[in-house]
Design an enzyme around this catalytic site. Structure first.
Site, mmCIF file in Angstrom:
data_model
loop_
_atom_site.group_PDB
_atom_site.id
_atom_site.type_symbol
_atom_site.label_atom_id
_atom_site.label_comp_id
_atom_site.label_asym_id
_atom_site.label_seq_id
_atom_site.Cartn_x
_atom_site.Cartn_y
_atom_site.Cartn_z
ATOM 1 N N CYS A 21 0.845 -1.197 0.000
ATOM 2 C CA CYS A 21 0.000 0.000 0.000
ATOM 3 C C CYS A 21 0.881 1.246 0.000
ATOM 4 O O CYS A 21 2.076 1.187 0.283
ATOM 5 C CB CYS A 21 -0.916 0.019 1.228
ATOM 6 S SG CYS A 21 -0.023 0.101 2.789
ATOM 7 N N CYS A 24 2.451 2.041 3.375
ATOM 8 C CA CYS A 24 3.634 1.231 3.679
ATOM 9 C C CYS A 24 4.866 1.796 2.970
ATOM 10 O O CYS A 24 5.971 1.773 3.514
ATOM 11 C CB CYS A 24 3.405 -0.205 3.232
ATOM 12 S SG CYS A 24 1.883 -0.907 3.893
ATOM 13 N N ASP A 410 4.517 28.320 -30.835
ATOM 14 C CA ASP A 410 5.533 28.815 -31.753
ATOM 15 C C ASP A 410 5.022 28.517 -33.171
ATOM 16 O O ASP A 410 4.163 27.648 -33.355
ATOM 17 C CB ASP A 410 6.852 28.088 -31.492
ATOM 18 C CG ASP A 410 7.937 28.500 -32.474
ATOM 19 O OD1 ASP A 410 8.020 29.698 -32.778
ATOM 20 O OD2 ASP A 410 8.665 27.615 -32.946
#
Length: 720
Positions: A21, A24, A410
């Protein structure tokens, strides 16, 4: 800078196996930071990696991750792993039974426990032992870590579950605590599965490049492992083979499918001098390629590295969740304690009833779904974008892109193709158009003028062979054009001024009007003829990309309020290209610092602004924008390094997809957060009438985790 400082700032990367997880992962990061000799550590949960600054051993890292039984290995460049290593990894992958056998044993014991419950009763010793055995088999690791956390006052979801299990055992709810522990194990397995599916997009990138290639050294041809191939080696690529290394074609021609790198569905034609990339698929031609990069520096290796780094960059939404979870978990423990204690003390409630309700509050309060909701969405979205040829370099840029209100472009190489080409070729007198074009191309072939290649390419496109035309007395007329003799006749190619001033030819009014008309469109006009008359008119321009107009329309349909073209080109050229593209505003004759100023002005007015450029000339404006987007990242190191987002195929049509993906990701994250919190609140409201059970609590948690995981993984399938 001192050597010590340099060492402190040098990060070494390691792969981590066993994360269950996000919480953890955070705890592992904190543990590693406490190791003596470590200056800093950064866990990348999305890529299952940790980067450590300072001196540390793998044994020390595994000790820091012992609470999760984490396995640590050094992080080799993905594309440089040998075929044997890849094969070993495949062999080491555990089977379904090896992964889930303890969980399956626990389920069997629970079934037997309920049979005993029906025959012998809930408090029978056999029934209790069966449920207790099921709890310990699937929950021993959970309880061990939870108790350690409790002693350290480290409140995470395992601490909550451990307190709930201990409390359930005290009040004799053996069946429910066994089921709760198993369902929690299922919830963690779902989290692992969901994250692994999201990470799969990166693993697929790692596997697309071959691990060895056919190399010619001297007169010998041999298969060589990619990590042993040197710059300058000649790689032989047969038809239908995958290309193993980056390089330049030195012999042969073919069509190469570059979808794995750039997302392009149409194979790109490759000939001598063209660049090819590792991981792309050769078509029907045989090509020889000179190696230009080491395996760890190939485009695919750098993409993998940048995508993994991008997954570690937390979006603002994820940062919010991390902060929220730190407050949320202790708050849930306080609420659970109040639910367990206050009703019996103040309202004369039953201690067993309300302690049970308090335990249920602890279980329902586990923030599994909430914590997983954001990282899995970001990993899924960034991985999908990479497969589509869009490199997003962090969760923050994924989130920013969705809220962009203005986009600055651009002109050259972004809205236009960036390469001059012949747009108009008009023969003015009765003459053979192809023969005249061959003469013009033969003259231009000897010229060094930047526009000469456009005319030569035009001849090749028209299948006009200029090689047979013999030119004598070739002369470059500085600033005006060129001349040369063909079969005794002198021909001239150059600007209208060459014919007006030097050859004293009076141009017809119709021709002068045509020249003015083409020049107003931003085209460069050249004339071709002899010393007494003009034979042809040629106009050359940097053409608008075929996709530009459609892209601008799609962006405006998506609610982008302002699209601006920023260019250093002349006003007439800018106005014509801008109108053709469909931008809402045109700014011409700008210096780089003026482009930067315009971007800042857009930010003051619209807030979030994206700038699209080539990653080199527009560096200041790209850096100042909320999101800098570079064109053609696959062939441009600068674009890969400087941009926040790189369009790998030099394909502007990927821009609307990126906006839509970003918005979809943010929408899913918000839905996940709202759903995760909402389902918890609904379950907590069941405390008031005393209806909340451990069953309902854990079902709400596992249901929310499954829902947000599946919802997030939808981003992996999103197409243009």
């Amino acid at each position: 800078m001192s050597n010590g400082s340099e060492q402190a700032n040098t990060y070494h990367s390691y792969r981590v196996e066993g994360f269950t997880c996000a919480n953890c992962a955070g705890k592992f990061e904190r543990n590693v930071k406490e190791i003596e000799g470590v200056q800093d550590a950064k866990v990348n949960f999305g890529a299952s990696k940790i980067s450590v600054a300072g001196s540390v051993t793998i044994a020390q890292l595994e000790q820091a991750g012992a609470f999760e039984s984490l396995k640590i290995t050094t992080d080799e460049p993905a594309s440089s792993r040998s075929a044997a290593a890849t094969s070993n990894e495949a062999k080491e992958k555990p089977s379904f039974w090896q992964t889930y056998h303890l969980l399956l044993y626990s389920v069997l014991l629970i079934v037997l426990g309920y049979l005993s419950y029906g025959i012998n009763g809930e408090q029978n010793l056999v029934t209790i032992l069966l449920f207790l055995a099921a709890t310990m088999i699937s929950g021993a690791k959970l309880l061990k870590i939870g108790l350690q956390n409790l002693l350290r006052l480290d409140f995470d979801m395992r601490t909550l579950m451990t307190v709930a299990v201990i409390g359930g055992a005290i009040i004799g709810e053996w069946a429910e605590i066994a089921v709760v522990v198993i369902l929690f194990a299922v919830s963690e397995a779902l989290e692992r599965y969901s994250m692994n599916r999201a990470r799969q997009s990166i693993r697929l990138l790692m596997d697309i490049a071959p691990k060895e290639a056919l190399i010619r050294r001297g007169n010998q041809e041999q298969m060589v492992a990619v990590e042993e191939i040197k710059i300058g080696d000649i790689m032989l690529v047969k038809p239908g083979q995958k290309i193993a290394m980056d390089g330049v074609v030195v012999q042969g021609q073919s069509a190469v499918n570059q979808a794995a790198i750039t997302g392009e569905s149409i194979p790109a034609a490759k000939g001598v001098g063209d660049e090819v990339f590792a991981g792309t698929l050769n078509g029907e031609g045989w090509i020889e390629v000179e190696i230009t990069k080491h395996v760890e520096d190939t485009t695919i290796a750098r993409i993998i590295h940048l995508v993994e780094e991008a997954q570690a960059e937390r979006a603002p939404a994820q940062a919010f969740i991390d902060k929220f979870a730190k407050v949320y978990t202790p708050a849930i423990m306080l609420v659970a304690a109040l639910v367990a204690v206050l009703p019996p003390l103040l309202l004369d409630g039953s201690w067993s009833t309300w302690v049970y309700q308090g335990l249920a509050v602890l279980v329902v309060g586990c923030p599994c779904a909430l914590v997983i909701s954001t990282p899995i969405s970001i990993v899924s979205a960034i991985g999908n974008a990479a497969k589509q040829g869009v490199l997003i370099k962090g969760g923050i840029y994924l989130e920013e892109m969705g809220s962009v209100k203005a986009v600055a472009f651009d002109k050259t190489g972004t809205l236009t193709e960036g390469v001059p080409s012949v747009t108009d070729y008009e023969v003015l007198e009765e003459a053979d158009a192809d023969q005249l074009l061959a003469i013009i191309a033969a003259l231009e072939h000897r010229s060094q003028h930047p526009l000469a290649s456009a005319i030569v390419n035009k001849a090749h496109e028209e299948d006009v062979d200029d090689s047979a035309v013999k030119v004598e007395g070739f002369t470059a007329i500085t600033g005006k054009g060129i001349s040369g003799s063909v079969q005794g006749t002198t021909f001239y190619v150059g600007s209208p001024r060459l014919f007006i001033d030097q050859l004293a030819i009076r141009l017809p009014q119709s021709l002068q009007q045509r020249i003015d008309e083409l020049q107003q469109q931003g085209k460069t006009v050249m004339l071709a003829g002899m010393d007494n008359r003009v034979l042809a008119l040629i106009a050359v321009a940097d053409k608008l990309r075929s996709s530009s107009r459609k892209v601008l329309q799609e962006l405006q349909a998506l609610g982008i309020k302002q699209t601006v073209m920023l260019t250093g080109d002349a006003h007439s050229t800018a106005q014509y290209i801008g109108r053709e593209a469909g931008v809402t505003n045109i700014e011409a004759e700008l210096m780089p610092e003026e482009k930067l100023q315009r971007v800042k002005q857009l930010q003051e007015r619209y807030g979030k602004v994206a700038m699209v450029g080539d990653g080199v000339n527009d560096a200041p404006a790209l850096a100042a924008s909320s999101v800098g987007i570079a064109m053609g990242g696959a062939g441009t190191d600068t674009a890969l390094e400087t941009a926040d987002i790189a369009l790998m195929a030099d394909d502007l049509s990927k821009l609307p997809f990126t906006v839509k993906l970003s918005r979809k990701a943010m929408q899913i994250i918000k839905i996940n957060i709202a759903f995760s919190i909402g389902i918890k609140l609904i379950a907590l409201l069941l405390v008031i009438p005393g209806w909340l059970t451990l069953w309902i609590a854990i079902t709400a948690d596992i249901g929310a985790t499954l829902a947000v995981s599946l919802n997030s993984m939808r981003l992996m399938r999103m197409k243009e």
